[in-house]
Motif scaffolding. Structure first.
Motif: not given
Length: 416
Positions: A62, A240, A243-244, A247-248, A370, A373-374, A376-377, A393
């Motif tokens: 991330g 945020f 992308w959170g 991205s996942w 943002s 975000a990756p 954090t997630i 999110t």
């Protein structure tokens, strides 16, 4: 700005109300954003494979995904100010060249730090492309159709993401992730057509080129300072959340169920991602039409509130592939479509002399935030699983809905 033609009640009259320059601007900005999305999404689609090679945790993967987002904030902000000074079209071409060449260079990475350097350089071009393309469209399309044009430009992101997913499916299992990034140089070919076919907007040509200090001085005065602060906070919350979440999503679908994922392999997960991005395509486009008819704020609020409801349900449906398939297009539709507001509403909040810089600053300061975000997630996923992490999110979606109420409604506003 191009003056609208006599209104028509015929089908596609909104397209006919704009001239050929506006049409070419939409094609150029839309294609650039589509290919930008493809290049930036290649890492997202291959995130687990790259993480395995470099022995990265989910949080570490991330962090690498965050690098271009952070860089895009700088690239977009600088490009916005440069576009005010040197031209929208000129800076658009430079941005496309940058993200294309540096995406291909990503394939040469021999360690994590080299990978981060190339992704940072990709991010600089990515941020610059949106800042230049969005303001170019805002200044070439008639006011009553500006939302539609911006929505169609944004829909190119979904097509680019689909291309990235399909390329990952076709290339990675046979040639590995490095070959995937070599394809990223293709968008550079678009530059030749743009430079030959697309002039600078008339409204930009007629506006005096103010020094940077004058631009910043104007932006620091009422009512523009308050607008900039609120717009930046809104962009931060939504970027945020976006992308959170996205991205996942590929990693969520490919990760084993016992680790909080859906248990699909990278080869199979594309069947779930493509319908989601088809939903995103229609979400971007529909938002533009609805925003031109109903207003920017109410359309935005409806989209993000529905997204906030859908995302936790999606994240907790890991064991039910049918539910994931059914919810995917809806998550794509509402979880992407609201982005179309930024290209139109931000342009309508500021005058031409500072539009590129102000729009780039607000949007890309949000993109800098943002970048967390990756990471954090990924950190939440390491502890609680990806499904739970994605649901987090929703808080940011709701925050964005509250913040936009503080901005004025700008539907059909003429810009000068």
């Amino acid at each position: 700005m191009t003056q609208p033609r006599t209104p028509s009640t015929k089908p596609l009259s909104w397209w006919r109300d704009a001239d050929s320059t506006a049409h070419r601007a939409l094609i150029a900005a839309g294609a650039g954003w589509m290919l930008d999305a493809m290049d930036i999404s290649l890492y997202t689609c291959a995130i687990l494979e790259i993480g395995k090679e470099f022995d990265l945790s989910l949080m570490g993967s991330g962090a690498v995904a965050a690098a271009p987002l952070l860089a895009s904030a700088l690239g977009g902000t600088c490009a916005g100010f440069l576009a005010d000074r040197f031209g929208r079209t000129r800076m658009l071409t430079f941005s496309i060249l940058a993200f294309s060449i540096f995406t291909a260079c990503t394939a040469t990475s021999q360690n994590v730090w080299q990978l981060v350097v190339w992704r940072v350089l990709v991010g600089l071009g990515m941020g610059a492309e949106w800042s230049c393309g969005a303001v170019l469209l805002a200044e070439t399309w008639p006011a009553q159709h500006r939302g539609k044009a911006i929505g169609l430009m944004q829909s190119g992101w979904a097509i680019g993401y689909i291309l990235a997913v399909l390329l990952t499916r076709w290339i990675v299992p046979y040639w590995g992730w490095r070959a995937l990034f070599v394809v990223g140089v293709v968008p550079a070919l678009l530059v030749f057509w743009i430079r030959r076919s697309l002039p600078e907007p008339g409204v930009w040509k007629r506006t005096a080129r103010a020094p940077l200090r004058d631009t910043l001085a104007t932006l620091s005065r009422a009512p523009y300072l308050r607008r900039a602060v609120v717009a930046t906070a809104t962009a931060s919350a939504l970027l945020f959340a976006y992308w959170g979440l996205f991205s996942w999503v590929p990693g969520f679908l490919a990760k084993p169920i016992e680790e909080g994922g859906a248990g699909l392999s990278i080869v199979k997960s594309w069947r779930w991602i493509v319908p989601m991005q088809i939903g995103a395509f229609f979400g971007y486009a529909a938002f533009g039409f609805l925003a031109d008819r109903l207003g920017r704020r109410p359309t935005f609020i409806a989209f993000v509130v529905i997204a906030a409801v859908l995302v936790p349900i999606y994240g907790h449906s890991a064991r039910d592939q049918t539910t994931l398939m059914l919810l995917g297009p809806l998550v794509g539709f509402f979880g992407h479509g609201y982005f179309s507001v930024f290209g139109s509403m931000l342009a309508e909040l500021f005058p031409t002399s500072i539009r590129g810089g102000a729009q780039g600053l607000c949007y890309d300061a949000g993109r800098a935030f943002s970048a967390l975000a990756p990471i954090t997630i990924g950190a939440i996923a390491d502890r609680r699983g990806l499904g739970v992490a994605l649901g987090f999110t929703s808080i940011l979606f709701i925050l964005g809905a509250c913040l936009i109420i503080l901005l004025p409604e700008t539907r059909a506003k003429e810009i000068a």
